[in-house]
Motif scaffolding. Structure first.
Motif, PDB file in Angstrom:
ATOM      1  N   ASN A 133       0.476  -1.206   0.153  1.00  0.00           N
ATOM      2  CA  ASN A 133      -0.275  -0.264  -0.265  1.00  0.00           C
ATOM      3  C   ASN A 133       0.694   1.183  -0.217  1.00  0.00           C
ATOM      4  O   ASN A 133       0.116   2.636  -0.388  1.00  0.00           O
ATOM      5  CB  ASN A 133      -0.844   0.145   1.271  1.00  0.00           C
ATOM      6  N   GLY A 134       1.768   1.297   0.615  1.00  0.00           N
ATOM      7  CA  GLY A 134       2.473   2.256   0.795  1.00  0.00           C
ATOM      8  C   GLY A 134       3.297   2.493  -0.940  1.00  0.00           C
ATOM      9  O   GLY A 134       3.760   3.968  -0.953  1.00  0.00           O
ATOM     10  N   VAL A 135       3.763   2.086  -1.551  1.00  0.00           N
ATOM     11  CA  VAL A 135       4.242   1.463  -3.351  1.00  0.00           C
ATOM     12  C   VAL A 135       3.206   2.163  -3.791  1.00  0.00           C
ATOM     13  O   VAL A 135       3.316   3.576  -5.044  1.00  0.00           O
ATOM     14  CB  VAL A 135       4.951   0.171  -3.289  1.00  0.00           C
ATOM     15  N   LEU A 136       1.915   1.767  -4.144  1.00  0.00           N
ATOM     16  CA  LEU A 136       0.647   2.945  -4.368  1.00  0.00           C
ATOM     17  C   LEU A 136       0.496   3.710  -3.923  1.00  0.00           C
ATOM     18  O   LEU A 136       0.041   4.783  -5.093  1.00  0.00           O
ATOM     19  CB  LEU A 136      -0.496   1.623  -4.089  1.00  0.00           C
ATOM     20  N   SER A 137       0.599   4.431  -2.751  1.00  0.00           N
ATOM     21  CA  SER A 137       0.815   5.337  -1.975  1.00  0.00           C
ATOM     22  C   SER A 137       1.720   6.532  -2.837  1.00  0.00           C
ATOM     23  O   SER A 137       1.634   7.610  -3.153  1.00  0.00           O
ATOM     24  CB  SER A 137       0.673   5.693  -0.769  1.00  0.00           C
ATOM     25  N   THR A 138       2.614   5.684  -2.607  1.00  0.00           N
ATOM     26  CA  THR A 138       3.906   6.956  -3.498  1.00  0.00           C
ATOM     27  C   THR A 138       4.076   6.909  -5.339  1.00  0.00           C
ATOM     28  O   THR A 138       4.549   7.568  -5.206  1.00  0.00           O
ATOM     29  CB  THR A 138       5.357   5.727  -3.461  1.00  0.00           C
ATOM     30  N   LEU A 139       2.728   6.024  -5.736  1.00  0.00           N
ATOM     31  CA  LEU A 139       2.781   5.922  -7.167  1.00  0.00           C
ATOM     32  C   LEU A 139       1.870   7.157  -7.505  1.00  0.00           C
ATOM     33  O   LEU A 139       2.166   8.050  -8.354  1.00  0.00           O
ATOM     34  CB  LEU A 139       2.394   5.356  -8.045  1.00  0.00           C
ATOM     35  N   ALA A 140       1.074   6.825  -6.823  1.00  0.00           N
ATOM     36  CA  ALA A 140      -0.501   8.213  -6.536  1.00  0.00           C
ATOM     37  C   ALA A 140       0.243   9.944  -6.014  1.00  0.00           C
ATOM     38  O   ALA A 140      -0.025  10.512  -6.980  1.00  0.00           O
ATOM     39  CB  ALA A 140      -1.463   7.852  -5.429  1.00  0.00           C
ATOM     40  N   LEU A 141       1.454   9.687  -5.232  1.00  0.00           N
ATOM     41  CA  LEU A 141       1.765  10.962  -5.045  1.00  0.00           C
ATOM     42  C   LEU A 141       2.836  11.557  -6.783  1.00  0.00           C
ATOM     43  O   LEU A 141       2.813  12.289  -6.900  1.00  0.00           O
ATOM     44  CB  LEU A 141       2.750  11.156  -4.053  1.00  0.00           C
ATOM     45  N   LEU A 142       3.572  10.690  -6.618  1.00  0.00           N
ATOM     46  CA  LEU A 142       3.569  10.497  -7.822  1.00  0.00           C
ATOM     47  C   LEU A 142       3.677  11.074  -9.075  1.00  0.00           C
ATOM     48  O   LEU A 142       3.840  12.452  -9.666  1.00  0.00           O
ATOM     49  CB  LEU A 142       5.619   9.786  -8.420  1.00  0.00           C
ATOM     50  N   LEU A 143       2.912  10.801  -9.267  1.00  0.00           N
ATOM     51  CA  LEU A 143       1.907  10.766 -10.357  1.00  0.00           C
ATOM     52  C   LEU A 143       1.130  12.356 -10.199  1.00  0.00           C
ATOM     53  O   LEU A 143       1.172  13.176 -11.228  1.00  0.00           O
ATOM     54  CB  LEU A 143       0.904   9.816 -11.252  1.00  0.00           C
ATOM     55  N   ALA A 144       0.736  12.287  -9.212  1.00  0.00           N
ATOM     56  CA  ALA A 144       0.395  14.205  -9.407  1.00  0.00           C
ATOM     57  C   ALA A 144       0.712  14.497  -9.395  1.00  0.00           C
ATOM     58  O   ALA A 144       1.011  16.277  -9.527  1.00  0.00           O
ATOM     59  CB  ALA A 144      -0.207  13.993  -7.956  1.00  0.00           C
ATOM     60  N   VAL A 145       2.474  15.079  -8.497  1.00  0.00           N
ATOM     61  CA  VAL A 145       3.516  15.705  -9.144  1.00  0.00           C
ATOM     62  C   VAL A 145       3.253  15.796 -10.612  1.00  0.00           C
ATOM     63  O   VAL A 145       3.528  17.183 -10.933  1.00  0.00           O
ATOM     64  CB  VAL A 145       4.581  15.385  -7.880  1.00  0.00           C
ATOM     65  N   PHE A 146       3.681  15.378 -10.673  1.00  0.00           N
ATOM     66  CA  PHE A 146       3.959  14.996 -12.551  1.00  0.00           C
ATOM     67  C   PHE A 146       2.537  16.014 -12.722  1.00  0.00           C
ATOM     68  O   PHE A 146       3.342  17.164 -14.272  1.00  0.00           O
ATOM     69  CB  PHE A 146       3.547  13.535 -13.012  1.00  0.00           C
ATOM     70  N   VAL A 147       1.815  15.774 -13.891  1.00  0.00           N
ATOM     71  CA  VAL A 147       0.915  16.278 -13.536  1.00  0.00           C
ATOM     72  C   VAL A 147       1.258  17.782 -13.567  1.00  0.00           C
ATOM     73  O   VAL A 147       0.248  18.412 -14.354  1.00  0.00           O
ATOM     74  CB  VAL A 147      -1.011  15.970 -13.111  1.00  0.00           C
TER      75      VAL A 147
END
Length: 197
Positions: A133-147
């Motif tokens: 779940n931490g990996v999924l949260s990290t992916l969500a954070l990185l994708l949102a920052v990229f957008v």
């Protein structure tokens, strides 16, 4: 006595004069329409290759802006979805935790102490859940920052729609909360394993 009149061959024909006058009027009416049609077509004929290239580039820029807008919107929604799934618990993390529980049951047979048995049966499964779940949260954070950061590296003056920015900031908040929460759980700072008596 014959009362029919024969036409005088030397007299001018009145029947042919009327159609000729009508044709002249029609020509006068058609002349302004033809001139206006030529005037309307004249700018198209005056277009140069540079003008056509500029129009083509403008159309391509508009299509690129639309595709970038769709991509940014989709990425923002995916990031927010990943953040929600991570906080609520994903199917992948549950399956991995159950597998780790089974492995812990096998290893607990050879465990010497009660603490080792608790760690094998529960601790490893909880840590795997927090990790996934931490990996999924990290992916969500990185994708949102990229957008959110993408317009800064694109053409100047381009901005994201308001709702895309709002969803991206929500994904940043969910991702950051997930990374913090699952990091604390993984390192046994939040909800540590119980100690055996």
């Amino acid at each position: 006595m014959d009362t029919t009149k024969t036409a005088d061959p030397t007299a001018p024909e009145t029947d042919t004069a009327e159609p000729q006058a009508a044709e002249a009027k029609a020509d006068l009416k058609d002349a302004p329409a033809a001139e206006s049609a030529e005037a309307a077509q004249a700018p198209e004929a005056d277009l140069t290759d540079e003008d056509l290239d500029d129009e083509l580039h403008d159309e391509l820029d508009e299509s690129e802006e639309r595709s970038e807008g769709v991509g940014s919107a989709a990425s923002a929604v995916v990031a927010a979805g990943l953040g929600l799934v991570a906080l609520s618990g994903s199917w992948v993390s549950r399956v991995i935790a159950e597998r780790q529980t089974l492995v812990g049951q096998i290893e607990s047979v050879n465990a010497a102490s009660t603490e080792a048995k608790i760690e094998a049966l529960y601790g490893d499964a909880w840590h795997m859940t927090a990790l996934v779940n931490g990996v999924l949260s990290t992916l969500a954070l990185l994708l949102a920052v990229f957008v959110l950061a993408r317009p800064a590296f694109g053409a100047p003056g381009r901005t994201l729609p308001t709702w895309v920015r709002a969803v991206s900031w929500a994904a940043v908040a969910l991702g950051a909360l997930g990374v913090l929460l699952f990091g604390l759980m993984y390192f046994d700072i939040l909800a540590p394993l119980p100690k055996a008596a």
